[in-house]
Write a protein that holds these residues in place. Structure first.
Motif, PDB file in Angstrom:
ATOM      1  N   CYS A  16       0.879  -1.168   0.000  1.00 44.01           N
ATOM      2  CA  CYS A  16       0.000   0.000   0.000  1.00 44.01           C
ATOM      3  C   CYS A  16       0.914   1.214   0.000  1.00 44.01           C
ATOM      4  O   CYS A  16       1.251   1.750   1.047  1.00 44.01           O
ATOM      5  CB  CYS A  16      -0.888   0.010   1.238  1.00 44.01           C
ATOM      6  SG  CYS A  16      -2.036  -1.358   1.325  1.00 44.01           S
ATOM      7  N   ILE A  17       1.337   1.622  -1.168  1.00 44.60           N
ATOM      8  CA  ILE A  17       2.342   2.669  -1.277  1.00 44.60           C
ATOM      9  C   ILE A  17       1.686   4.007  -1.598  1.00 44.60           C
ATOM     10  O   ILE A  17       0.923   4.116  -2.555  1.00 44.60           O
ATOM     11  CB  ILE A  17       3.390   2.316  -2.354  1.00 44.60           C
ATOM     12  CG1 ILE A  17       4.065   0.982  -1.989  1.00 44.60           C
ATOM     13  CG2 ILE A  17       4.411   3.422  -2.494  1.00 44.60           C
ATOM     14  CD1 ILE A  17       4.928   0.424  -3.088  1.00 44.60           C
ATOM     15  N   LEU A  18       2.005   5.003  -0.789  1.00 39.88           N
ATOM     16  CA  LEU A  18       1.551   6.369  -0.997  1.00 39.88           C
ATOM     17  C   LEU A  18       2.767   7.209  -1.354  1.00 39.88           C
ATOM     18  O   LEU A  18       3.738   7.243  -0.598  1.00 39.88           O
ATOM     19  CB  LEU A  18       0.887   6.917   0.269  1.00 39.88           C
ATOM     20  CG  LEU A  18       0.489   8.392   0.248  1.00 39.88           C
ATOM     21  CD1 LEU A  18      -0.600   8.646  -0.788  1.00 39.88           C
ATOM     22  CD2 LEU A  18       0.025   8.832   1.635  1.00 39.88           C
ATOM     23  N   LEU A  19       2.727   7.866  -2.494  1.00 43.93           N
ATOM     24  CA  LEU A  19       3.807   8.740  -2.917  1.00 43.93           C
ATOM     25  C   LEU A  19       3.515  10.147  -2.425  1.00 43.93           C
ATOM     26  O   LEU A  19       2.498  10.737  -2.780  1.00 43.93           O
ATOM     27  CB  LEU A  19       3.929   8.737  -4.448  1.00 43.93           C
ATOM     28  CG  LEU A  19       4.936   9.709  -5.063  1.00 43.93           C
ATOM     29  CD1 LEU A  19       6.361   9.348  -4.648  1.00 43.93           C
ATOM     30  CD2 LEU A  19       4.812   9.699  -6.575  1.00 43.93           C
ATOM     31  N   VAL A  20       4.380  10.663  -1.569  1.00 41.70           N
ATOM     32  CA  VAL A  20       4.290  12.038  -1.109  1.00 41.70           C
ATOM     33  C   VAL A  20       5.431  12.768  -1.800  1.00 41.70           C
ATOM     34  O   VAL A  20       6.596  12.458  -1.590  1.00 41.70           O
ATOM     35  CB  VAL A  20       4.418  12.150   0.426  1.00 41.70           C
ATOM     36  CG1 VAL A  20       4.319  13.592   0.870  1.00 41.70           C
ATOM     37  CG2 VAL A  20       3.353  11.299   1.104  1.00 41.70           C
ATOM     38  N   THR A  21       5.072  13.701  -2.674  1.00 42.98           N
ATOM     39  CA  THR A  21       6.068  14.320  -3.540  1.00 42.98           C
ATOM     40  C   THR A  21       5.801  15.799  -3.752  1.00 42.98           C
ATOM     41  O   THR A  21       4.669  16.249  -3.628  1.00 42.98           O
ATOM     42  CB  THR A  21       6.105  13.598  -4.914  1.00 42.98           C
ATOM     43  OG1 THR A  21       7.118  14.184  -5.728  1.00 42.98           O
ATOM     44  CG2 THR A  21       4.777  13.673  -5.616  1.00 42.98           C
ATOM     45  N   ILE A  57      -5.852   4.423   1.598  1.00 42.60           N
ATOM     46  CA  ILE A  57      -4.927   3.431   1.043  1.00 42.60           C
ATOM     47  C   ILE A  57      -4.789   2.245   1.984  1.00 42.60           C
ATOM     48  O   ILE A  57      -4.702   1.098   1.537  1.00 42.60           O
ATOM     49  CB  ILE A  57      -3.569   4.090   0.729  1.00 42.60           C
ATOM     50  CG1 ILE A  57      -3.741   5.002  -0.478  1.00 42.60           C
ATOM     51  CG2 ILE A  57      -2.490   3.052   0.462  1.00 42.60           C
ATOM     52  CD1 ILE A  57      -2.562   5.845  -0.797  1.00 42.60           C
ATOM     53  N   SER A  58      -4.804   2.495   3.291  1.00 41.21           N
ATOM     54  CA  SER A  58      -4.705   1.380   4.241  1.00 41.21           C
ATOM     55  C   SER A  58      -5.917   0.456   4.161  1.00 41.21           C
ATOM     56  O   SER A  58      -5.847  -0.707   4.546  1.00 41.21           O
ATOM     57  CB  SER A  58      -4.520   1.900   5.664  1.00 41.21           C
ATOM     58  OG  SER A  58      -5.694   2.543   6.113  1.00 41.21           O
ATOM     59  N   LYS A  59      -7.035   0.979   3.622  1.00 41.06           N
ATOM     60  CA  LYS A  59      -8.240   0.167   3.437  1.00 41.06           C
ATOM     61  C   LYS A  59      -8.276  -0.504   2.063  1.00 41.06           C
ATOM     62  O   LYS A  59      -9.264  -1.115   1.697  1.00 41.06           O
ATOM     63  CB  LYS A  59      -9.486   1.039   3.603  1.00 41.06           C
ATOM     64  CG  LYS A  59      -9.693   1.556   5.002  1.00 41.06           C
ATOM     65  CD  LYS A  59     -10.920   2.449   5.068  1.00 41.06           C
ATOM     66  CE  LYS A  59     -11.120   2.993   6.466  1.00 41.06           C
ATOM     67  NZ  LYS A  59     -12.237   3.942   6.518  1.00 41.06           N
ATOM     68  N   GLY A  60      -7.204  -0.309   1.272  1.00 37.75           N
ATOM     69  CA  GLY A  60      -7.142  -0.934  -0.042  1.00 37.75           C
ATOM     70  C   GLY A  60      -7.708  -0.081  -1.163  1.00 37.75           C
ATOM     71  O   GLY A  60      -7.830  -0.532  -2.292  1.00 37.75           O
ATOM     72  N   GLU A  61      -8.075   1.159  -0.861  1.00 42.21           N
ATOM     73  CA  GLU A  61      -8.595   2.065  -1.885  1.00 42.21           C
ATOM     74  C   GLU A  61      -7.441   2.848  -2.501  1.00 42.21           C
ATOM     75  O   GLU A  61      -6.310   2.771  -2.031  1.00 42.21           O
ATOM     76  CB  GLU A  61      -9.612   3.020  -1.261  1.00 42.21           C
ATOM     77  CG  GLU A  61     -10.826   2.312  -0.677  1.00 42.21           C
ATOM     78  CD  GLU A  61     -11.798   3.257  -0.001  1.00 42.21           C
ATOM     79  OE1 GLU A  61     -11.947   4.397  -0.480  1.00 42.21           O
ATOM     80  OE2 GLU A  61     -12.388   2.860   1.010  1.00 42.21           O
ATOM     81  N   VAL A  62      -7.743   3.605  -3.553  1.00 40.74           N
ATOM     82  CA  VAL A  62      -6.721   4.446  -4.159  1.00 40.74           C
ATOM     83  C   VAL A  62      -6.991   5.910  -3.809  1.00 40.74           C
ATOM     84  O   VAL A  62      -8.126   6.283  -3.512  1.00 40.74           O
ATOM     85  CB  VAL A  62      -6.653   4.285  -5.700  1.00 40.74           C
ATOM     86  CG1 VAL A  62      -6.231   2.892  -6.082  1.00 40.74           C
ATOM     87  CG2 VAL A  62      -7.966   4.655  -6.355  1.00 40.74           C
ATOM     88  N   TRP A  63      -5.953   6.721  -3.858  1.00 41.13           N
ATOM     89  CA  TRP A  63      -6.074   8.148  -3.616  1.00 41.13           C
ATOM     90  C   TRP A  63      -5.383   8.859  -4.770  1.00 41.13           C
ATOM     91  O   TRP A  63      -4.208   9.169  -4.731  1.00 41.13           O
ATOM     92  CB  TRP A  63      -5.430   8.534  -2.288  1.00 41.13           C
ATOM     93  CG  TRP A  63      -5.648   9.965  -1.943  1.00 41.13           C
ATOM     94  CD1 TRP A  63      -4.827  11.014  -2.212  1.00 41.13           C
ATOM     95  CD2 TRP A  63      -6.783  10.516  -1.273  1.00 41.13           C
ATOM     96  NE1 TRP A  63      -5.364  12.179  -1.759  1.00 41.13           N
ATOM     97  CE2 TRP A  63      -6.571  11.907  -1.168  1.00 41.13           C
ATOM     98  CE3 TRP A  63      -7.952   9.978  -0.751  1.00 41.13           C
ATOM     99  CZ2 TRP A  63      -7.492  12.757  -0.557  1.00 41.13           C
ATOM    100  CZ3 TRP A  63      -8.851  10.825  -0.155  1.00 41.13           C
ATOM    101  CH2 TRP A  63      -8.627  12.193  -0.057  1.00 41.13           C
TER     102      TRP A  63
END
Length: 159
Positions: A16-21, A57-63
């Motif tokens: 569950c990867i979140l890109l903070v950029t 994202i932790s729930k498996g959804e996308v952002w």
């Protein structure tokens, strides 16, 4: 950078990867999504946005921004070939959540003072946001912004 993503994908059980950029380039973000990123948050976004993205994202959804999703889908249906991304979507992707809120309130006909009261900001801050919005969307005044917002679903006509 993005080169680490395939390695992370193989090491993690359910990534569950979140890109903070700070990179607002839509093509860069599309590449990240194609390599497994589940969400993208720009560093200029508020902590609330980051928290919401982590929660989803932790729930498996996308952002992902709707323009970013559209660009990913277009590229995937074209066999992965990179084409010029929609310039309007690229501009809209640069907007922060706060800027989108302000655009929506302007679309409802609110003045700077009313927007400031509703969002608990100073009028000066609202004006700074408007300057940034005008620059990002390449519009020159409030009327042009309202027209742009209605045309691109950033605001809705008041009830």
């Amino acid at each position: 950078g993005l080169d680490l993503l395939p390695k992370l994908m193989t090491v993690m059980h359910k990534p569950c990867i979140l890109l903070v950029t700070s990179i607002a380039d839509v093509e860069y973000q599309v590449q990240a999504v194609q390599r497994g990123v589940m969400g993208v948050v720009l560093t200029q976004e508020s902590p609330e946005v980051l928290y919401k993205a982590i929660e989803k994202i932790s729930k498996g959804e996308v952002w992902l921004d709707r323009c970013l999703i559209a660009n990913v889908l277009v590229q995937n249906t074209n066999g992965g070939k990179v084409h010029s991304l929609n310039p309007i979507c690229a501009k809209i992707a640069l907007l922060s959540t706060r800027e989108r809120e302000i655009i929506n309130l302007i679309g409802e006909g609110l003045k700077n003072q009313q927007i400031a009261r509703q969002l608990f900001l100073s009028e000066v801050t609202v004006r700074h946001h408007l300057t940034s919005i005008f620059k990002k969307l390449a519009v020159s005044d409030r009327l042009e912004l309202v027209i742009y917002a209605y045309q691109n679903d950033l605001a809705h006509l008041p009830g």
